[in-house]
Structures are given as C-alpha cells and as structure tokens.
Design a protein around this motif. Structure first.
Motif, PDB file in Angstrom:
ATOM      1  N   TRP A   1       1.251  11.500 -10.473  1.00 43.36           N
ATOM      2  CA  TRP A   1       0.615  12.817 -10.331  1.00 43.36           C
ATOM      3  C   TRP A   1       1.598  13.916 -10.704  1.00 43.36           C
ATOM      4  N   LEU A   2       2.853  13.791 -10.238  1.00 41.21           N
ATOM      5  CA  LEU A   2       3.846  14.814 -10.566  1.00 41.21           C
ATOM      6  C   LEU A   2       4.105  14.876 -12.066  1.00 41.21           C
ATOM      7  N   VAL A   3       4.187  13.730 -12.715  1.00 37.33           N
ATOM      8  CA  VAL A   3       4.432  13.710 -14.155  1.00 37.33           C
ATOM      9  C   VAL A   3       3.287  14.362 -14.919  1.00 37.33           C
ATOM     10  N   GLU A   4       2.056  14.164 -14.449  1.00 38.77           N
ATOM     11  CA  GLU A   4       0.885  14.673 -15.159  1.00 38.77           C
ATOM     12  C   GLU A   4       0.594  16.140 -14.858  1.00 38.77           C
ATOM     13  N   ASN A   5       0.967  16.630 -13.672  1.00 36.89           N
ATOM     14  CA  ASN A   5       0.520  17.953 -13.245  1.00 36.89           C
ATOM     15  C   ASN A   5       1.629  18.991 -13.119  1.00 36.89           C
ATOM     16  N   MET A   6       2.881  18.604 -13.295  1.00 37.20           N
ATOM     17  CA  MET A   6       3.980  19.569 -13.220  1.00 37.20           C
ATOM     18  C   MET A   6       4.710  19.620 -14.549  1.00 37.20           C
ATOM     19  N   VAL A   7       5.082  20.801 -14.940  1.00 30.94           N
ATOM     20  CA  VAL A   7       5.899  20.941 -16.142  1.00 30.94           C
ATOM     21  C   VAL A   7       7.324  20.506 -15.815  1.00 30.94           C
ATOM     22  N   ASP A   8       8.042  20.146 -16.852  1.00 30.37           N
ATOM     23  CA  ASP A   8       9.417  19.685 -16.646  1.00 30.37           C
ATOM     24  C   ASP A   8      10.256  20.819 -16.072  1.00 30.37           C
ATOM     25  N   SER A   9      10.865  20.585 -14.919  1.00 29.75           N
ATOM     26  CA  SER A   9      11.671  21.607 -14.251  1.00 29.75           C
ATOM     27  C   SER A   9      12.611  20.903 -13.280  1.00 29.75           C
ATOM     28  N   PRO A  10      13.663  21.602 -12.838  1.00 30.02           N
ATOM     29  CA  PRO A  10      14.553  20.990 -11.840  1.00 30.02           C
ATOM     30  C   PRO A  10      13.826  20.589 -10.563  1.00 30.02           C
ATOM     31  N   THR A  11      12.831  21.375 -10.153  1.00 33.65           N
ATOM     32  CA  THR A  11      12.092  21.038  -8.938  1.00 33.65           C
ATOM     33  C   THR A  11      11.325  19.738  -9.118  1.00 33.65           C
ATOM     34  N   ARG A  12      10.684  19.565 -10.283  1.00 27.90           N
ATOM     35  CA  ARG A  12       9.959  18.317 -10.528  1.00 27.90           C
ATOM     36  C   ARG A  12      10.923  17.126 -10.527  1.00 27.90           C
ATOM     37  N   GLU A  13      12.079  17.293 -11.170  1.00 28.65           N
ATOM     38  CA  GLU A  13      13.040  16.206 -11.194  1.00 28.65           C
ATOM     39  C   GLU A  13      13.551  15.893  -9.782  1.00 28.65           C
ATOM     40  N   GLY A  14      13.708  16.954  -8.964  1.00 32.50           N
ATOM     41  CA  GLY A  14      14.127  16.721  -7.589  1.00 32.50           C
ATOM     42  C   GLY A  14      13.099  15.943  -6.803  1.00 32.50           C
ATOM     43  N   LEU A  15      11.823  16.280  -6.966  1.00 29.66           N
ATOM     44  CA  LEU A  15      10.761  15.553  -6.273  1.00 29.66           C
ATOM     45  C   LEU A  15      10.680  14.111  -6.759  1.00 29.66           C
ATOM     46  N   LEU A  16      10.761  13.914  -8.060  1.00 27.70           N
ATOM     47  CA  LEU A  16      10.712  12.554  -8.597  1.00 27.70           C
ATOM     48  C   LEU A  16      11.911  11.737  -8.114  1.00 27.70           C
ATOM     49  N   GLY A  17      13.078  12.380  -8.034  1.00 29.18           N
ATOM     50  CA  GLY A  17      14.258  11.673  -7.538  1.00 29.18           C
ATOM     51  C   GLY A  17      14.106  11.257  -6.091  1.00 29.18           C
TER      52      GLY A  17
ATOM     53  N   GLU B   1       0.824  -1.207   0.000  1.00 27.59           N
ATOM     54  CA  GLU B   1       0.000   0.000   0.000  1.00 27.59           C
ATOM     55  C   GLU B   1       0.861   1.262   0.000  1.00 27.59           C
ATOM     56  N   VAL B   2       1.974   1.213   0.729  1.00 26.78           N
ATOM     57  CA  VAL B   2       2.881   2.355   0.752  1.00 26.78           C
ATOM     58  C   VAL B   2       3.511   2.547  -0.628  1.00 26.78           C
ATOM     59  N   LEU B   3       3.935   1.474  -1.245  1.00 26.41           N
ATOM     60  CA  LEU B   3       4.532   1.571  -2.582  1.00 26.41           C
ATOM     61  C   LEU B   3       3.513   2.052  -3.607  1.00 26.41           C
ATOM     62  N   GLU B   4       2.266   1.643  -3.438  1.00 25.83           N
ATOM     63  CA  GLU B   4       1.212   2.120  -4.346  1.00 25.83           C
ATOM     64  C   GLU B   4       1.010   3.619  -4.196  1.00 25.83           C
ATOM     65  N   ALA B   5       1.049   4.120  -2.959  1.00 28.97           N
ATOM     66  CA  ALA B   5       0.914   5.566  -2.736  1.00 28.97           C
ATOM     67  C   ALA B   5       2.080   6.322  -3.373  1.00 28.97           C
ATOM     68  N   LEU B   6       3.297   5.793  -3.259  1.00 28.04           N
ATOM     69  CA  LEU B   6       4.448   6.434  -3.896  1.00 28.04           C
ATOM     70  C   LEU B   6       4.316   6.421  -5.417  1.00 28.04           C
ATOM     71  N   ASP B   7       3.803   5.334  -5.956  1.00 26.38           N
ATOM     72  CA  ASP B   7       3.611   5.254  -7.407  1.00 26.38           C
ATOM     73  C   ASP B   7       2.576   6.280  -7.877  1.00 26.38           C
ATOM     74  N   GLN B   8       1.504   6.455  -7.099  1.00 25.76           N
ATOM     75  CA  GLN B   8       0.496   7.467  -7.434  1.00 25.76           C
ATOM     76  C   GLN B   8       1.101   8.867  -7.378  1.00 25.76           C
ATOM     77  N   ALA B   9       1.968   9.114  -6.406  1.00 27.75           N
ATOM     78  CA  ALA B   9       2.612  10.428  -6.298  1.00 27.75           C
ATOM     79  C   ALA B   9       3.501  10.696  -7.514  1.00 27.75           C
ATOM     80  N   GLN B  10       4.243   9.683  -7.944  1.00 20.58           N
ATOM     81  CA  GLN B  10       5.065   9.838  -9.139  1.00 20.58           C
ATOM     82  C   GLN B  10       4.215  10.187 -10.362  1.00 20.58           C
TER      83      GLN B  10
END
Length: 791
Positions: A197-213, A186-195
């Motif tokens: 969401w970031l890809v769909e709702n944030m434009v490509d930027s260093p901050t987005r890459e930092g969050l994804l990392g 369930e925890v891994l599923e929540a992390l996958d959903q967060a990933q």
C-alpha cells in the motif's frame, strides 16, 4: 510520617496522597487531557511518531517493566480501538486534509499493531517458562487484557450463517465464542499488504522510506521470534539469514531524516496519555515509567537482535564441532554484561529446556568435549563405553555405571551454563546453592576409575578427570567471589579481605590448571594465564590500598553487639565467606587467623615499599595479559562474539597501566600518604584504579594572593604555559594549567595541585600539608597538573 498518618490521609489533594503526587509529577488526568480518538486519520509523519513511541514502550517493557506501565499505555491496544481499525471505513479528518489517507490508519498502523502484539505475545509466553524470574527479571501481568483477544479484535468478525439458529434455552447460548487464533502468517500477510500500500500510494520520500524500513525490520523480527519460539522446528542457519537482513535495515533507518522527532499534537499525545481512557484493572497499578529515549531505544533494539543472533551462533558453533570452549566462554561473557531477560530465556530454550542443543546424546558429547578440552581424554572413550553398554544385561554393569556418572557430569555442566545465563545476582546464588555437587561427583569418581581399565585400552589421561572437574569448580567459585564487586556486596573496608581470599583461591585454581597443562591444550593455557593475571591483580590491589589508612568499618545492627571490636570484625569476615568455607576443594582458604597475620605484615611496610610491590604485581599482570592475548581467539574459546573477550582483557590492561602510573608518585610523598584516602574508578569490574593524585606546593600559611605558573617541562623548566594570580581562598580552578607538567607558586597562600588523568577534576582526597623544601610541584609520568586548589 508513620503508616497510621498515611492511612488517615484521605482528603483529596492531601500532600500525603497519590493524587497530590500525581499532580506534582504533572501526570495528566481525565479533566485536562484530550480524549483519545481511534478513528482519527493520520499524516505520514504522525504515523512515524506513533510507531517510534510504540517501539520505545515495547523496548522499555522488554527491559523488565510491567505491560500496564509501558506497552499497554497505548490506547490503540484495546479491543474497541482495534475493532475500529479492522473496519475499512473513513475516519475522523477535522481539517479535510487530503494527505490524511485512510490507509495510514486502517492498513499500515493496523499491521504494525498486529505485529507488535504478536511479538509481545511470543515474548510473554517465553517469559512464562520460568527460565527468568518474575518480579526480578520480568513482570507477567497482562492487566486484564488477553493477547489472543486483542489480536482477534483487529480482524473483522466472521459472518454468522443464517442457517445457524440457537434456541434461547439451549445450553450453548450462554457460552462465549472462543477467541480467534491469529497466526504468524496472518500477521506477516498484513505487514506485506502495508508495504504494498505504501509503495502504491506514497510518492518516494524520506518518510516513505522510513515507514518501509520500520515495516521491514518488524517483519524480520516477527520471523525471528516466531522461529525461536519452537527451536526444534528450525535451525541456526535459517535464523542467521533473517538476522543478516535486519542489521542493514536498522543502520539505514538510523540515518533516515524521518527519524527526527516531531512535535506531537494533543491528539497524538492522547494516544498514550493517562486519563484519555479508563485505567486498566491490574494488580500492578500504573506508575509513571518514562520510555527509553528514541536513540537509546534503537540501540537497545539492535542489542536485543544481536543477543538473539548470538544465541543462534552458539547453536551453530556447537553443531560445527567447536565444543565446550566456544559454548562455555560465550556463557561466561554473557554473565559479565547486562542483557535483556528475553534473549537470556531464549538461550536457555535452545540449549537446555527444549534439548535442541544438549539432547540425550549431545549431553554425552558435551561431557566428551569437556574432558577432551581440559584433560585430553579421547572422545572415542565414551563411544566405546556406549557400545559396551549396549551388550550389557544388568543394571549395575560397569559401562552403565560409568555412563551414568558421565550423565550426571553433563547435567552439572549444563547447570553451570544455566547459572551463567541468569542475571548476575541470580547466577551467583545458583552457583553458591549447588557448590557441593562437584565434590559429590569427585567422590563418586573414586569408585568409577577402577571400573575403567578392564573396559578400555590404557588411557593415562583418565587420571585427570578429577582435576578437570575441580578446576572448573574453582573457576566458578572465583568468579562468584569477585562478582560481588559488580553487585556492590562489599563495603569499602571489606575490599582488602575479598582480594586476599581471592588471591588464595586463584592460587588453588592455578595449581589445578597446572596439572592439566600440556602441548595443544590452548584453552587450558588461556585459563591458566587468566587466573595468573587475576591473582596478580589481587596482590597489586591489596598492596596499593594498604598504603592508605583503613576506612571506617561498616555500621552494623545494634542487635549484633560485640564487646570486643576484633570479635565483631571476625564475625563479619566469617559471615562474608561462610559459603566458601563449605565448598569442595577450598581447604580453609578463608582463614581469619591467617588474614590477621597477613594484614599486620602489610601495615609494617612503608608506603614506598607497598607502592613498589603493587607496581611489580601490576607489571607481572601486564606480562600475563600479553601472553594471554598471544593465544589465538579460537583456542581461547572466543569463537562467538570475540569482542567481549577482547574488551575484558583490555579493561584489565588499562587498569594495570593506569595504576602503575599513579603509584609512581607515592615514593615521593613519603609517610604523608598515610593521611589520605584514595579515589577509585572502576574500569575492570573487580579491580579499581586511582584516578587523581594531589601534590601540595609549599608556601606559608599566611593568607595572601597566590600566583600560579605552569611549565611545559618537569622541575619547573621549559616554556611557561600560563601564569594567573588568584586571591586567597579562591578554591578550585582548572583553567590555569591545561597541560602543565610542573608548577610553582609565588605568594603566601597554600596551594594544592592535582595531577590527574581526568581533566577538570579537583578531588580533595589527597590533601597534604605544605612542604617548604618543595618549591616546585611536578606531575608523575603520564599525568598533567590540570587543577589547583587555592586555600
């Protein structure tokens, strides 16, 4: 101030109370801190700052600090705040900023909090196995919070069925519902959903890459700690796949611009501020523990994952057939460096408690590998005995007795590895506590050896079983004795006696290993050379520090009064080595009378003789290190993280070379050196080197200006580097000579020049009187005259 005065200080803000100290330290209270708002929507950069600060608190907790003062200072980690995150409703957005998307809080932050809590829960459960020690390594108090309750609070409550009706008088009405068990999936599923969401709702930027990392690193970390929590259900190859993904992710994250610190707003500071929320009820009250700085925290996170990867590599090394040398040498390197408690506990879970590595059959394999490596006993010996035992019918049959003894040897070997996986002080105590066990096994062997000839074909190497056990035992005792330098157990006036005893003990180890040396036994050869190096380094350190006057004796309790100073000195000597005198196989290695004789012989030697003797011992140590380094790493047992073994040898080599250079000056100083105190620096942990040497150049004692001239060559020859005049009493100056090899003085002030391999150091340890016959101060080979002290 006594205890009565402290207890009488009940006035608020009394200088003797905690409230005053909190005020002095600037700890915020509820009247000055912004209130924490769990519904506040976040900007991407703010989310990065929160996650980084949370990681800093987590690594500070893993470093051995209580939860209440580290991770649980985050007010998001409360049931009420987590319940707010679990409800996908709009939060507080005072400025109506469109960039404050609800998903940053309710999806990304919630997933990372879940993952952090799950990792903390697994680490806490691992720490509760008592493989590391509470209050010494870890703190297990959860401050009244429950990990299952916190994890369950981050999920919406299940709907209540209208068909379920409880009577007020029913006994079940008073029972609380059990906390929901949140799984790793369930925890891994929540992390996958967060990933996603970031890809769909944030434009490509260093901050987005930092969050994804950060999410990727956390996801792999959850995988790793979850797999390590049940070693019997996984394998090292599967673990190493996850570790190979984490390393590049951390490297990429460190180079990401979003790692730059963000000046936090008061609302962000309130997330971690004391006074923003009611304090937790804990037997360990909150105390201010500054979290580890961000750069250092990422470094420690990398070290943590590297140590966990090392545990998996040890596991794989054993399964690949490298045997005793690879396992033993990794544990030795582990004992010689600072390591977080969690990976040390994991290593024990893999190797000992879960019997994943050394199960019942593997324990005999460990014994087989040990005796094959040190004594050359064929591994088929033990399989033949096992086959014979399967045909025996009585409990006291010969093969059963032999294999029973071998099983006890295996437990002793595992015990030696267990001690090495503890913190340095605890490991030392465990070895001292169980020092008699090897002697018992050697005594039992006298009854075991006669049983072997009728059972096995002629095997001459069986006569080396006892020397192999004794050699390992003596190596452990030598390590325990010298590691007291790392733990600061010995005062300066005890150094010589410790080195003297260690040299004699190393001689016993060398003799034991000499019986085991044979072609093809590279591991024995490496240990023999290493012990020879240690013995020579002990001899060199004794001679080098005998040049100088003995330091004042350590102050002792007035209750331990002795009329005779020699009796006090003897009592201290015997107290220091009492544990060694009762160990097996050391036969009066710590003899007070022989130490007194050896000390008196050293005092009769001139400084030049002592310096020459020390230089010769250091030269022999360098030769031994060269021979040791010529043995392949795999033969030495350095198969897992060989860089630790290489660093160990390099530290000893640097100490030997630097000390040789420093001692080269002593014959020129003559008897004057008896009046000085050496300055020691520790590069190798057991043997110090001298880093600064002073040479005093001439003139008279009349106070006047002094002109210092530095020359590029020896004996005041070559080009002039610099020439500066200082007034009398100018003190220490390191701006005049730079790389001068020699110097002269004109004027009437006494000047002390410092030849050192550390620039900008005026160390007054070598203050000698002026010598009018010496008109030129010359630095020894390998040194420069960096500084000068004008008297």
């Amino acid at each position: 101030m006594d205890l009565v005065q402290v207890m009488s200080a009940i006035e608020v803000m009394d200088p003797r109370t905690d409230s005053f100290l909190a005020h002095k330290l600037g700890i915020p209270d509820s009247t000055t801190t912004t209130r924490f708002d769990a519904s506040l929507e976040l900007l991407p950069d703010e989310l990065v700052w929160i996650l980084d600060h949370l990681m800093r608190l987590e690594i500070t907790h893993l470093d051995g600090h209580p939860l209440v003062s580290t991770l649980f200072t985050c007010h998001y980690l409360r049931p009420r705040a987590l319940r707010q995150l679990s409800v996908p409703s709009p939060g507080t957005n005072p400025s109506n900023d469109a960039a404050r998307l609800p998903g940053f809080r309710s999806i990304v932050l919630r997933a990372m909090l879940l993952a952090t809590l799950k990792c903390a829960e697994i680490v806490w459960e691992e720490s509760c196995k008592s493989q590391v020690y509470e209050h010494e390594d870890v703190h297990l108090s959860t401050a009244g919070l429950s990990f299952p309750d916190l994890l369950a609070a981050a999920f919406p409550p299940p709907p209540i069925s209208p068909l379920r009706v409880l009577s007020p008088s029913s006994s079940d009405a008073s029972k609380a519902e059990p906390a929901r068990q949140v799984s790793v999936d369930e925890v891994l599923e929540a992390l996958d959903q967060a990933q996603n969401w970031l890809v769909e709702n944030m434009v490509d930027s260093p901050t987005r890459e930092g969050l994804l990392g950060r999410i990727a690193i956390r996801m792999e970390t959850v995988y790793v700690v979850a797999l390590l929590s049940s070693p019997t259900l996984t394998n090292p190859s599967q673990l190493l796949v996850h570790f190979s993904r984490i390393r590049p992710a951390i490297i990429t994250l460190k180079s990401n611009p979003s790692l730059l610190p963000l000046p936090p707003a008061p609302a962000l500071l309130a997330i971690f501020a004391q006074g923003a929320e009611p304090p937790l009820q804990s037997p360990q009250p909150f105390r201010e523990i500054p979290p580890i700085p961000l750069g250092e925290a990422w470094g420690k996170w990398s070290e943590l994952l590297a140590e966990l990867e090392n545990a998996a590599m040890v596991w794989k090394t054993w399964r690949d057939g490298f045997g005793w040398p690879g396992v033993r040498e990794y544990f030795v390197s582990l004992s010689r460096r600072e390591t977080l408690p969690y990976p040390r506990s994991i290593l024990q879970s893999i190797t000992f408690s879960s019997r994943t590595l050394f199960a019942t059959d593997d324990l005999i394999l460990l014994v087989s590998s040990f005796f094959d490596t040190l004594a050359g006993v064929p591994p088929s010996t033990w399989s033949s005995l096992a086959q014979i035992r399967s045909t025996e019918l009585t409990w006291n049959s010969p093969a059963r007795k032999v294999l029973g003894w071998a099983d006890r040897v295996g437990s002793n070997l595992v015990g030696s590895l267990t001690a090495a996986s503890q913190n340095r002080a605890r490991g030392r105590r465990l070895v001292v506590k169980h020092r008699a066990m090897t002697g018992q096994l050697v005594d039992e062997l006298k009854d075991i050896l006669p049983l072997l000839p009728p059972l096995l074909p002629p095997t001459p190497s069986l006569s080396l079983l006892a020397p192999a056990l004794i050699a390992l035992h003596l190596i452990q005792l030598l390590e325990v004795l010298l590691c007291g330098f790392e733990l600061a157990l010995y005062s300066r006036d005890e150094w010589l006696r410790v080195w003297w005893v260690a040299e004699r003990l190393a001689g016993l180890v060398e003799d034991s290993l000499a019986k085991l040396r044979a072609p093809g036994r590279g591991y024995v050869e490496a240990r023999w050379w290493e012990v020879q190096v240690i013995r020579r380094m002990c001899r060199a350190s004794i001679a080098a520090f005998s040049i100088f006057p003995p330091p004042p004796a350590k102050k002792v309790s007035p209750l331990l009064s002795y009329d005779d100073p020699d009796a006090l000195d003897r009592a201290r000597f015997e107290r220091t080595f009492v544990w060694l005198r009762t160990a097996a196989g050391v036969d009066d290695v710590a003899s007070w009378s022989e130490f007194v004789v050896a000390t008196e012989a050293l005092r009769r030697l001139e400084p030049a003789q002592l310096a020459q003797e020390a230089q010769e011992a250091y030269r022999e140590a360098v030769e031994g290190l060269t021979s040791l380094a010529s043995i392949p790493l795999s033969a030495r047992g350095a198969t897992v993280r060989p860089e630790h073994n290489v660093r160990w040898i390099a530290g000893l080599r640097r100490t030997s070379f630097a000390s040789q250079n420093a001692l080269a000056l002593f014959p020129k100083l003559g008897s004057q050196v008896r009046q000085v105190t050496p300055t020691a620096k520790w590069d190798a942990p057991w043997f110090p080197l001298i880093t600064a040497i002073a040479i005093v150049s001439l003139p008279a004692w009349v106070a006047a200006d002094a002109t210092l001239t530095g020359f590029a060559g020896a004996d005041c020859t070559g080009s002039i580097i610099n020439e500066i005049t200082y007034p009398s009493g100018a003190g220490c100056h390191c701006d005049w000579g730079n790389s001068a090899k020699s110097a002269s003085v004109t004027g009437s002030s006494s000047v002390t020049f410092f030849a050192t391999n550390e620039p900008n150091v005026c160390d007054p340890a070598f203050t000698l009187g002026p010598d009018e016959s010496n008109a030129c101060a010359v630095a020894p080979v390998g040194f420069n005259l960096h500084c000068a002290f004008v008297h």
